[in-house]
Design a protein around this motif. Structure first.
Motif, PDB file in Angstrom:
ATOM      1  N   ARG A  20       0.854  -1.190   0.000  1.00  0.00           N
ATOM      2  CA  ARG A  20       0.000   0.000   0.000  1.00  0.00           C
ATOM      3  C   ARG A  20       0.894   1.246   0.000  1.00  0.00           C
ATOM      4  N   PRO A  21       0.623   2.206  -0.859  1.00  0.00           N
ATOM      5  CA  PRO A  21       1.489   3.386  -0.899  1.00  0.00           C
ATOM      6  C   PRO A  21       1.492   4.112   0.454  1.00  0.00           C
ATOM      7  N   ALA A  22       2.636   4.662   0.795  1.00  0.00           N
ATOM      8  CA  ALA A  22       2.753   5.406   2.064  1.00  0.00           C
ATOM      9  C   ALA A  22       1.685   6.497   2.092  1.00  0.00           C
ATOM     10  N   GLY A  23       1.013   6.620   3.208  1.00  0.00           N
ATOM     11  CA  GLY A  23       0.008   7.675   3.361  1.00  0.00           C
ATOM     12  C   GLY A  23      -1.371   7.293   2.865  1.00  0.00           C
ATOM     13  N   SER A  24      -1.499   6.149   2.185  1.00  0.00           N
ATOM     14  CA  SER A  24      -2.809   5.740   1.673  1.00  0.00           C
ATOM     15  C   SER A  24      -3.593   5.020   2.762  1.00  0.00           C
ATOM     16  N   SER A  25      -4.898   5.275   2.815  1.00  0.00           N
ATOM     17  CA  SER A  25      -5.737   4.538   3.760  1.00  0.00           C
ATOM     18  C   SER A  25      -6.678   3.588   3.012  1.00  0.00           C
ATOM     19  N   GLU A  26      -6.411   3.357   1.727  1.00  0.00           N
ATOM     20  CA  GLU A  26      -7.267   2.484   0.942  1.00  0.00           C
ATOM     21  C   GLU A  26      -7.122   1.021   1.393  1.00  0.00           C
ATOM     22  N   THR A  27      -8.238   0.293   1.405  1.00  0.00           N
ATOM     23  CA  THR A  27      -8.194  -1.147   1.705  1.00  0.00           C
ATOM     24  C   THR A  27      -7.854  -1.931   0.450  1.00  0.00           C
ATOM     25  N   ILE A  28      -8.260  -1.414  -0.718  1.00  0.00           N
ATOM     26  CA  ILE A  28      -7.822  -1.956  -2.010  1.00  0.00           C
ATOM     27  C   ILE A  28      -7.076  -0.823  -2.715  1.00  0.00           C
ATOM     28  N   TRP A  29      -5.817  -1.089  -3.092  1.00  0.00           N
ATOM     29  CA  TRP A  29      -5.039  -0.046  -3.773  1.00  0.00           C
ATOM     30  C   TRP A  29      -4.561  -0.559  -5.129  1.00  0.00           C
ATOM     31  N   ARG A  30      -4.362   0.366  -6.046  1.00  0.00           N
ATOM     32  CA  ARG A  30      -4.084   0.005  -7.444  1.00  0.00           C
ATOM     33  C   ARG A  30      -2.594  -0.190  -7.699  1.00  0.00           C
ATOM     34  N   TYR A  31      -2.312  -1.036  -8.676  1.00  0.00           N
ATOM     35  CA  TYR A  31      -0.949  -1.243  -9.180  1.00  0.00           C
ATOM     36  C   TYR A  31      -0.458   0.071  -9.792  1.00  0.00           C
ATOM     37  N   SER A  32       0.770   0.444  -9.457  1.00  0.00           N
ATOM     38  CA  SER A  32       1.263   1.755  -9.905  1.00  0.00           C
ATOM     39  C   SER A  32       1.426   1.830 -11.421  1.00  0.00           C
ATOM     40  N   LYS A  33       1.553   0.667 -12.068  1.00  0.00           N
ATOM     41  CA  LYS A  33       1.754   0.705 -13.532  1.00  0.00           C
ATOM     42  C   LYS A  33       0.491   0.282 -14.293  1.00  0.00           C
ATOM     43  N   ASN A  34      -0.672   0.415 -13.659  1.00  0.00           N
ATOM     44  CA  ASN A  34      -1.925   0.127 -14.365  1.00  0.00           C
ATOM     45  C   ASN A  34      -2.058   0.982 -15.611  1.00  0.00           C
ATOM     46  N   PRO A  35      -2.736   0.497 -16.650  1.00  0.00           N
ATOM     47  CA  PRO A  35      -3.342  -0.825 -16.745  1.00  0.00           C
ATOM     48  C   PRO A  35      -2.287  -1.905 -16.964  1.00  0.00           C
ATOM     49  N   VAL A  36      -2.480  -3.032 -16.274  1.00  0.00           N
ATOM     50  CA  VAL A  36      -1.491  -4.105 -16.366  1.00  0.00           C
ATOM     51  C   VAL A  36      -1.539  -4.762 -17.744  1.00  0.00           C
ATOM     52  N   ILE A  37      -2.715  -4.753 -18.374  1.00  0.00           N
ATOM     53  CA  ILE A  37      -2.838  -5.264 -19.754  1.00  0.00           C
ATOM     54  C   ILE A  37      -3.476  -4.174 -20.605  1.00  0.00           C
ATOM     55  N   PRO A 266     -20.202   0.578   2.126  1.00  0.00           N
ATOM     56  CA  PRO A 266     -19.520   1.377   1.095  1.00  0.00           C
ATOM     57  C   PRO A 266     -18.855   0.491   0.041  1.00  0.00           C
ATOM     58  N   TYR A 267     -18.578   1.061  -1.100  1.00  0.00           N
ATOM     59  CA  TYR A 267     -17.737   0.338  -2.061  1.00  0.00           C
ATOM     60  C   TYR A 267     -16.289   0.370  -1.597  1.00  0.00           C
ATOM     61  N   LEU A 268     -15.483  -0.526  -2.145  1.00  0.00           N
ATOM     62  CA  LEU A 268     -14.046  -0.542  -1.861  1.00  0.00           C
ATOM     63  C   LEU A 268     -13.226  -0.027  -3.028  1.00  0.00           C
ATOM     64  N   ILE A 269     -13.761  -0.192  -4.231  1.00  0.00           N
ATOM     65  CA  ILE A 269     -13.089   0.377  -5.394  1.00  0.00           C
ATOM     66  C   ILE A 269     -14.175   0.827  -6.373  1.00  0.00           C
ATOM     67  N   SER A 270     -14.027   2.042  -6.864  1.00  0.00           N
ATOM     68  CA  SER A 270     -14.984   2.580  -7.837  1.00  0.00           C
ATOM     69  C   SER A 270     -14.190   3.281  -8.934  1.00  0.00           C
ATOM     70  N   PRO A 271     -14.812   3.554 -10.080  1.00  0.00           N
ATOM     71  CA  PRO A 271     -14.069   4.185 -11.168  1.00  0.00           C
ATOM     72  C   PRO A 271     -13.594   5.579 -10.778  1.00  0.00           C
ATOM     73  N   GLN A 272     -12.284   5.737 -10.649  1.00  0.00           N
ATOM     74  CA  GLN A 272     -11.737   7.033 -10.224  1.00  0.00           C
ATOM     75  C   GLN A 272     -10.526   7.454 -11.036  1.00  0.00           C
ATOM     76  N   THR A 273      -9.822   6.481 -11.640  1.00  0.00           N
ATOM     77  CA  THR A 273      -8.660   6.852 -12.443  1.00  0.00           C
ATOM     78  C   THR A 273      -9.104   7.067 -13.890  1.00  0.00           C
ATOM     79  N   LEU A 274      -8.213   7.668 -14.667  1.00  0.00           N
ATOM     80  CA  LEU A 274      -8.556   7.965 -16.056  1.00  0.00           C
ATOM     81  C   LEU A 274      -8.940   6.707 -16.836  1.00  0.00           C
ATOM     82  N   TYR A 275      -8.159   5.605 -16.634  1.00  0.00           N
ATOM     83  CA  TYR A 275      -8.418   4.395 -17.416  1.00  0.00           C
ATOM     84  C   TYR A 275      -9.671   3.649 -16.933  1.00  0.00           C
ATOM     85  N   GLU A 276     -10.211   4.019 -15.779  1.00  0.00           N
ATOM     86  CA  GLU A 276     -11.480   3.442 -15.315  1.00  0.00           C
ATOM     87  C   GLU A 276     -12.669   4.319 -15.733  1.00  0.00           C
TER      88      GLU A 276
END
Ligand code: BMA
Length: 329
Positions: A20-37, A266-276
């Protein structure tokens, strides 16, 4: 809290992972190089998303949803040494099937893959006079043997449990309609032989005025824990700009999985990044697979993003269980 034990899962020493990135409080966090495919990993593809991966021979294999450039929805197999760098077969998957009446492939999408006892099973949304649940097995990702469709049309999001329950194969599914279904609950069914399905039970319904108000559907194969089956599932909200797909977790009873122990509000992950948020279908996160390392409790979750590319996200099983319990509806 008693430590959450992960049951009947192997160790995956080479699980793809980032802390989990430093300072993040997310329970599900994204891969830094997304999209993986990316959408164009094979020359014929318009998009590669909603796809399933599993451990295979100390590495990884999967079945991928690739919509081609005539926009036909196809399935392709793929292989990876590390779960990050993938090579997909440029030829679509074809199934061996004893019965020509169900063998005709019209389209296939949203695959899930799960190991049960001695082989991998693939379920997908299969066209047979409308969308229903196709079922096949493979031992080597070379030959895929197609079985009977599990249900009558219309049905989607068929997700097998990784072991028999009450002596039967067990599946979650989401009965639906022929179009962009504006409703949908998750049901549970059992089968002694993967041909005849019954003992249908209702599991969960959408929740009014929430991220899961319109319809819901199972995601990756449920993960067996000492606290119950951990189910990651998607939910859909109808906004004034169309559907929004997010995901969260529920805990289901181990022997009666239609009994809900906890379900996060609550949801744990929702569309928030550009590729989502931007793609062929904006605002979609759609998990179809999770690799679980029993040793560390780490999860690598693969999800479709905006019906265009495949994303990867990380979590800890015990934190997901705790999230479901602490935030339960
Ligand atoms: C659903 C399925 C998914 C898709 C989603 C958003 O009905 O078709 O494959 O990701 O819609 O378009």
């Amino acid at each position: 809290m008693t430590p959450v034990q992960i049951l009947n899962q192997a160790q995956i020493a080479n699980l793809p992972w980032e802390e989990r990135p430093a300072g993040s409080s997310e329970t599900i966090w994204r891969y830094s190089k997304n999209p993986v495919i990316p959408r164009d990993l094979i020359p014929s593809s318009n998009s590669i998303f909603n796809s399933a991966v599993v451990p295979f021979k100390s590495e990884f294999a999967g079945v991928f949803r690739c919509d081609d450039r005539s926009r036909l929805m196809l399935l392709h197999r793929g292989f990876s040494p590390d779960g990050l760098n993938w090579e997909l077969d440029p030829e679509p998957l074809s199934f061996e099937c004893d019965d020509p009446e169900i063998a005709e492939f019209v389209y296939g999408y949203d695959p899930r893959v799960v190991w049960i006892e001695d082989r991998y099973y693939v379920t997908w949304c299969n066209s047979y006079h409308g969308p229903t649940i196709g079922v096949a097995w493979t031992k080597d990702f070379e030959t895929f043997h197609q079985l009977e469709n599990a249900f009558l049309p219309f049905n989607r999001n068929g997700v097998l449990f990784p072991r028999k329950i009450n002596g039967n194969f067990a599946m979650l599914s989401r009965p639906s309609d022929s179009g962009h279904t504006p409703f949908g609950d998750i049901f549970y069914s059992e089968s002694p032989d993967l041909t005849f399905w019954g003992k249908h039970r209702h599991v969960i319904a959408p929740v009014a005025d929430s991220w899961q108000a319109t319809k819901i559907g199972g995601g990756p194969a449920p993960i067996e824990t000492s606290e119950g089956w951990l189910l990651i599932y998607h939910g859909v909200l109808t906004s004034c700009n169309g559907f929004v797909y997010s995901a969260s977790v529920a805990l289901l009873d181990l022997e009666k999985p239609w009994k809900v122990i906890a379900r996060a509000k609550p949801y744990l992950i929702s569309p928030q990044t550009l590729y989502e948020c931007v793609g062929d279908v904006p605002n979609v996160v759609f998990p179809c697979a999770a690799l679980c390392d029993a040793e560390t409790g780490r999860l690598a979750i693969y999800y479709g993003a905006a019906d265009t590319v495949t994303g990867l996200a990380f979590a800890y099983v015990d934190e997901l269980v705790e999230f479901a319990r602490k935030n339960s509806l």
